[in-house]
Design a protein around this motif. Structure first.
Motif, mmCIF file in Angstrom:
data_model
loop_
_atom_site.group_PDB
_atom_site.id
_atom_site.type_symbol
_atom_site.label_atom_id
_atom_site.label_comp_id
_atom_site.label_asym_id
_atom_site.label_seq_id
_atom_site.Cartn_x
_atom_site.Cartn_y
_atom_site.Cartn_z
ATOM 1 N N MET A 116 0.814 -1.061 0.018
ATOM 2 C CA MET A 116 -0.220 -0.183 -0.032
ATOM 3 C C MET A 116 0.953 1.260 0.019
ATOM 4 S SD MET A 116 -3.025 1.253 0.033
ATOM 5 C CE MET A 116 -3.963 2.866 0.283
ATOM 6 N N LYS A 117 1.863 1.204 1.014
ATOM 7 C CA LYS A 117 2.774 2.138 1.005
ATOM 8 C C LYS A 117 3.483 2.635 -0.348
ATOM 9 C CE LYS A 117 6.359 4.312 3.596
ATOM 10 N NZ LYS A 117 7.333 4.326 4.683
ATOM 11 N N LYS A 118 3.823 1.627 -1.272
ATOM 12 C CA LYS A 118 4.548 1.491 -2.445
ATOM 13 C C LYS A 118 3.473 2.288 -3.250
ATOM 14 C CE LYS A 118 6.773 -1.104 -5.971
ATOM 15 N NZ LYS A 118 6.959 -2.282 -6.514
ATOM 16 N N HIS A 119 2.097 2.092 -3.460
ATOM 17 C CA HIS A 119 1.432 2.457 -4.429
ATOM 18 C C HIS A 119 0.929 4.137 -3.932
ATOM 19 C CE1 HIS A 119 0.255 -1.178 -6.442
ATOM 20 N NE2 HIS A 119 0.184 -1.844 -5.244
ATOM 21 N N PHE A 120 1.192 4.331 -2.721
ATOM 22 C CA PHE A 120 0.883 5.749 -2.144
ATOM 23 C C PHE A 120 2.016 6.593 -2.851
ATOM 24 C CE2 PHE A 120 1.541 9.349 0.444
ATOM 25 C CZ PHE A 120 0.357 10.058 0.373
ATOM 26 N N LEU A 121 3.221 6.019 -2.545
ATOM 27 C CA LEU A 121 4.422 6.908 -3.086
ATOM 28 C C LEU A 121 4.425 6.920 -4.662
ATOM 29 C CD1 LEU A 121 7.161 5.283 -0.544
ATOM 30 C CD2 LEU A 121 6.101 7.557 -0.497
ATOM 31 N N SER A 122 4.035 6.152 -5.414
ATOM 32 C CA SER A 122 3.823 5.981 -6.826
ATOM 33 C C SER A 122 2.931 7.168 -7.173
ATOM 34 C CB SER A 122 3.543 4.763 -7.307
ATOM 35 O OG SER A 122 4.598 3.679 -7.053
ATOM 36 N N ALA A 123 1.749 7.268 -6.676
ATOM 37 C CA ALA A 123 0.767 8.121 -6.892
ATOM 38 C C ALA A 123 1.122 9.509 -6.446
ATOM 39 C CB ALA A 123 -0.363 7.822 -5.966
ATOM 40 N N LEU A 124 1.848 9.726 -5.425
ATOM 41 C CA LEU A 124 2.503 10.913 -4.889
ATOM 42 C C LEU A 124 3.480 11.451 -5.933
ATOM 43 C CD1 LEU A 124 2.347 13.103 -2.668
ATOM 44 C CD2 LEU A 124 4.064 11.897 -1.573
ATOM 45 N N ALA A 125 4.320 10.498 -6.529
ATOM 46 C CA ALA A 125 5.344 11.031 -7.419
ATOM 47 C C ALA A 125 4.850 11.306 -8.649
ATOM 48 C CB ALA A 125 6.324 9.798 -7.622
ATOM 49 N N PHE A 126 3.677 10.550 -9.100
ATOM 50 C CA PHE A 126 2.939 10.960 -10.302
ATOM 51 C C PHE A 126 2.187 12.466 -10.346
ATOM 52 C CE2 PHE A 126 -1.116 11.110 -12.692
ATOM 53 C CZ PHE A 126 -0.516 10.872 -14.013
ATOM 54 N N SER A 127 1.641 12.543 -9.115
ATOM 55 C CA SER A 127 0.923 13.992 -8.766
ATOM 56 C C SER A 127 1.992 15.076 -9.114
ATOM 57 C CB SER A 127 0.532 13.754 -7.482
ATOM 58 O OG SER A 127 -0.568 12.798 -7.348
ATOM 59 N N ALA A 128 3.145 14.884 -8.421
ATOM 60 C CA ALA A 128 4.336 16.004 -8.358
ATOM 61 C C ALA A 128 5.014 16.105 -9.615
ATOM 62 C CB ALA A 128 5.426 15.404 -7.443
ATOM 63 N N VAL A 129 4.952 15.150 -10.405
ATOM 64 C CA VAL A 129 5.274 15.118 -12.060
ATOM 65 C C VAL A 129 4.282 16.037 -12.694
ATOM 66 C CG1 VAL A 129 5.825 14.234 -14.082
ATOM 67 C CG2 VAL A 129 6.855 13.502 -11.897
ATOM 68 N N LEU A 130 3.068 15.537 -12.272
ATOM 69 C CA LEU A 130 2.081 16.270 -13.058
ATOM 70 C C LEU A 130 1.702 17.850 -12.755
ATOM 71 C CD1 LEU A 130 -0.652 16.062 -15.188
ATOM 72 C CD2 LEU A 130 -1.836 15.517 -12.990
ATOM 73 N N TRP A 166 -10.058 1.982 -4.520
ATOM 74 C CA TRP A 166 -11.414 2.874 -4.170
ATOM 75 C C TRP A 166 -11.353 3.268 -2.807
ATOM 76 C CZ3 TRP A 166 -15.129 -1.502 -6.295
ATOM 77 C CH2 TRP A 166 -14.975 -1.245 -7.657
ATOM 78 N N TYR A 167 -10.421 2.825 -1.672
ATOM 79 C CA TYR A 167 -10.368 2.981 -0.418
ATOM 80 C C TYR A 167 -9.271 4.525 -0.466
ATOM 81 C CZ TYR A 167 -12.973 -1.170 0.323
ATOM 82 O OH TYR A 167 -13.791 -2.146 0.469
ATOM 83 N N SER A 168 -8.672 4.935 -1.362
ATOM 84 C CA SER A 168 -7.647 5.933 -1.379
ATOM 85 C C SER A 168 -8.093 6.926 -1.930
ATOM 86 C CB SER A 168 -6.399 5.453 -1.862
ATOM 87 O OG SER A 168 -5.375 6.402 -1.756
ATOM 88 N N ASP A 169 -8.479 8.046 -1.450
ATOM 89 C CA ASP A 169 -8.839 9.416 -2.150
ATOM 90 C C ASP A 169 -7.492 10.010 -2.952
ATOM 91 O OD1 ASP A 169 -10.518 11.578 -2.712
ATOM 92 O OD2 ASP A 169 -8.880 12.698 -1.548
ATOM 93 N N GLU A 170 -6.467 9.642 -2.468
ATOM 94 C CA GLU A 170 -5.356 10.214 -3.138
ATOM 95 C C GLU A 170 -4.891 9.504 -4.489
ATOM 96 O OE1 GLU A 170 -5.145 9.040 0.158
ATOM 97 O OE2 GLU A 170 -4.914 11.141 1.154
ATOM 98 N N GLN A 171 -5.103 8.277 -4.333
ATOM 99 C CA GLN A 171 -4.914 7.410 -5.735
ATOM 100 C C GLN A 171 -6.030 7.829 -6.713
ATOM 101 O OE1 GLN A 171 -4.607 3.112 -4.791
ATOM 102 N NE2 GLN A 171 -2.586 3.432 -4.143
ATOM 103 N N ALA A 172 -7.176 7.765 -6.219
ATOM 104 C CA ALA A 172 -8.369 8.038 -7.356
ATOM 105 C C ALA A 172 -8.248 9.532 -7.736
ATOM 106 C CB ALA A 172 -9.789 8.095 -6.417
ATOM 107 N N PHE A 173 -7.520 10.484 -7.022
ATOM 108 C CA PHE A 173 -7.500 11.797 -7.335
ATOM 109 C C PHE A 173 -6.188 12.007 -8.628
ATOM 110 C CE2 PHE A 173 -5.111 15.945 -7.069
ATOM 111 C CZ PHE A 173 -6.272 16.779 -7.799
#
Length: 154
Positions: A1-15, A105-112
């Motif tokens: 789960m932590k790996k997925h969150f960090l990936s989503a966070l990195a993607f958001s930062a690049v975007l 579906w349980y992670s607002d950060e990933q969905a966003f």
């Protein structure tokens, strides 16, 4: 789960960095649609075998969402969709096939971060979404079809 969150966070930062990282954008550019959306009972109306559908035009693209192409009882082969009278609104995604909830579906950060719009599940899910740059002009265009797979695993 932590790996997925960090990936989503990195993607958001690049975007965000590619869009200037600001919430105030003076003029439309690649990071903001900025285009006009037009929808009415006379614009983007198309005839299907089952009846008329009303979509909308966004940035010059005609868009129809959630158009029924067939119907089926559970575990039975599909048959033609029911016909309808008038103009059926086709401006929002139709139901998705029932499936188990995924972790995202349980992670607002990933969905966003990934702009998930999974809609709502329902057995009546045989729908098609269409984007086209033109209507009734006789031009041949390429078609891309995506069928959800997943192998009951993803």
């Amino acid at each position: 789960m932590k790996k997925h969150f960090l990936s989503a966070l990195a993607f958001s930062a690049v975007l965000l960095s590619s869009c200037g990282g600001t919430s105030k954008i003076e003029k439309p550019d690649a990071c903001m649609q900025g285009g006009e959306i037009t929808a009415s009972s006379t614009i983007a109306v198309a005839e299907t075998e089952s009846g008329k559908v009303g979509g909308y035009v966004e940035n010059g693209i005609y868009i129809y969402k959630g158009v029924p192409y067939a119907k089926a009882e559970r575990f039975m082969p599909p048959v033609a969709a029911d016909k309808w009278e008038g103009i059926r609104s086709s401006r929002a995604y139709g139901p998705t096939c029932p499936q188990g909830k995924r972790m995202g579906w349980y992670s607002d950060e990933q969905a966003f971060a990934f702009n998930w719009d999974d809609g709502y599940p329902d057995e009546n899910c045989l729908r098609v979404n269409i984007w086209t740059p033109g209507m009734n002009d006789g031009k041949a265009r390429p078609v891309m079809v995506w069928l959800h797979g997943g192998g009951y695993a993803a």
